[in-house]
Design an enzyme around this catalytic site. Sequence first.
Site, PDB file in Angstrom:
ATOM      1  CB  SER A  18      -0.937   0.012   1.211  1.00  7.43           C
ATOM      2  OG  SER A  18      -1.663   1.231   1.265  1.00  7.43           O
ATOM      3  CE  LYS A  68     -12.262  -0.534  -1.244  1.00  7.85           C
ATOM      4  NZ  LYS A  68     -12.199   0.015  -2.611  1.00  7.85           N
ATOM      5  CG  ASP A 108     -12.799   3.803  -3.999  1.00 11.25           C
ATOM      6  OD1 ASP A 108     -11.704   4.380  -3.848  1.00 11.25           O
ATOM      7  OD2 ASP A 108     -13.002   2.633  -3.653  1.00 11.25           O
ATOM      8  N   GLY A 131     -15.224  -5.801 -16.097  1.00 16.03           N
ATOM      9  CA  GLY A 131     -15.147  -6.394 -14.780  1.00 16.03           C
ATOM     10  C   GLY A 131     -16.249  -5.894 -13.864  1.00 16.03           C
ATOM     11  CB  ALA A 132     -18.840  -7.193 -12.179  1.00 15.29           C
ATOM     12  N   GLY A 133     -15.883  -6.205 -10.172  1.00 16.87           N
ATOM     13  CA  GLY A 133     -15.351  -6.351  -8.821  1.00 16.87           C
ATOM     14  C   GLY A 133     -15.778  -5.208  -7.914  1.00 16.87           C
ATOM     15  N   GLY A 134     -15.096  -5.100  -6.755  1.00 14.86           N
ATOM     16  CA  GLY A 134     -15.490  -4.124  -5.755  1.00 14.86           C
ATOM     17  C   GLY A 134     -15.455  -2.688  -6.241  1.00 14.86           C
ATOM     18  NE  ARG A 156     -11.414 -13.734 -16.989  1.00 11.36           N
ATOM     19  CZ  ARG A 156     -10.749 -12.830 -16.305  1.00 11.36           C
ATOM     20  NH1 ARG A 156     -11.284 -12.304 -15.211  1.00 11.36           N
ATOM     21  NH2 ARG A 156      -9.548 -12.444 -16.684  1.00 11.36           N
ATOM     22  N   PRO A 158     -21.532 -13.548 -16.362  1.00 13.53           N
ATOM     23  CG  PRO A 158     -22.573 -13.641 -18.446  1.00 13.53           C
ATOM     24  CD  PRO A 158     -21.603 -14.379 -17.575  1.00 13.53           C
ATOM     25  N   GLY A 245      -4.686   4.230 -12.698  1.00 14.65           N
ATOM     26  CA  GLY A 245      -5.331   4.043 -11.415  1.00 14.65           C
ATOM     27  C   GLY A 245      -4.671   4.823 -10.299  1.00 14.65           C
TER      28      GLY A 245
END
Length: 288
Positions: A18, A68, A108, A131-134, A156, A158, A245
């Site tokens: 980090s 989170k 964010d 993508g559908a991550g956090g 990847r 749905p 990012g």
Amino acid sequence: MGEASTRLAVLGSPIGHSKSPAIHSAAYGVLGLDWSYERFDVPQGGLADFLASRGQGWRGFSVTMPLKHEARAFASTLAPAASEIGAVNTLVFEGAEAGAPARGWNTDVTGFVAALNEAGVLSAPRVRLLGAGGTAAAVIAALPSLAATELSIVVRAPERAQGMAALARSLGIEVEVLTFPEFDALPPEARAAELVVNTVPGDQDHIGIDASWVQGAVLFDVLYDPWPTKLATRWQSAGGRVVSGLELLLAQALVQVRLFTGRDESEVLPREAEVRSAMRTAALRVSE
């Protein structure tokens, strides 16, 4: 409690990489605050025990993956963005005592918009989200601020994106969920967009890139370590613009500094331009 006793930290796992301690410490140095900012490796499922064992003097915590959603349950009150997406990346305590309640925020969302605005992207009617991550939920929550009306979520699996799609629809955004092969098979005009956001870690070699897709589009790759990603390199080689990012990391951290110092998300810090510069310098130094 004197200023020297004020403590902050970032929590997550893994956490050794980090940049937050360096970034935040640089900010508080400019502001003349003798505050400490640490890092703690807290595994999934361990947040409640960690927070229950904290002592005096804590002002708040930055929270990263995979905590989170756990942090949302700990917050006694939630800021609108955190409530909307069900994830908290910032806990600000109402007092320095060990049992003080916390307000939960998700910087964010604000940081995503700020980073794009800084790069000159003020609106993006058509958005393609990889993508559908956090982080993806925060991206979707930010889209109304960019006047987005059309969203494709490319994944990847749905079934993992249905919650994200529901969030987008609740915000009045037309949305479709596609697999990567389905998206690659679309004609160029159907893939076109003002903004493409990548949240997919790894090599991303399965993502097809061509000049007709990148023309007129900005890629915001929320990954930053290592940088550049293969996707960012291929995007630039095809003639497209890229936002790193790292810009999101810095923008959301600046909002956290505002919150930790008792301000609102949009309330400008004293000497904020100098604070921003110091944070960027610290982040780049860590990368060397």
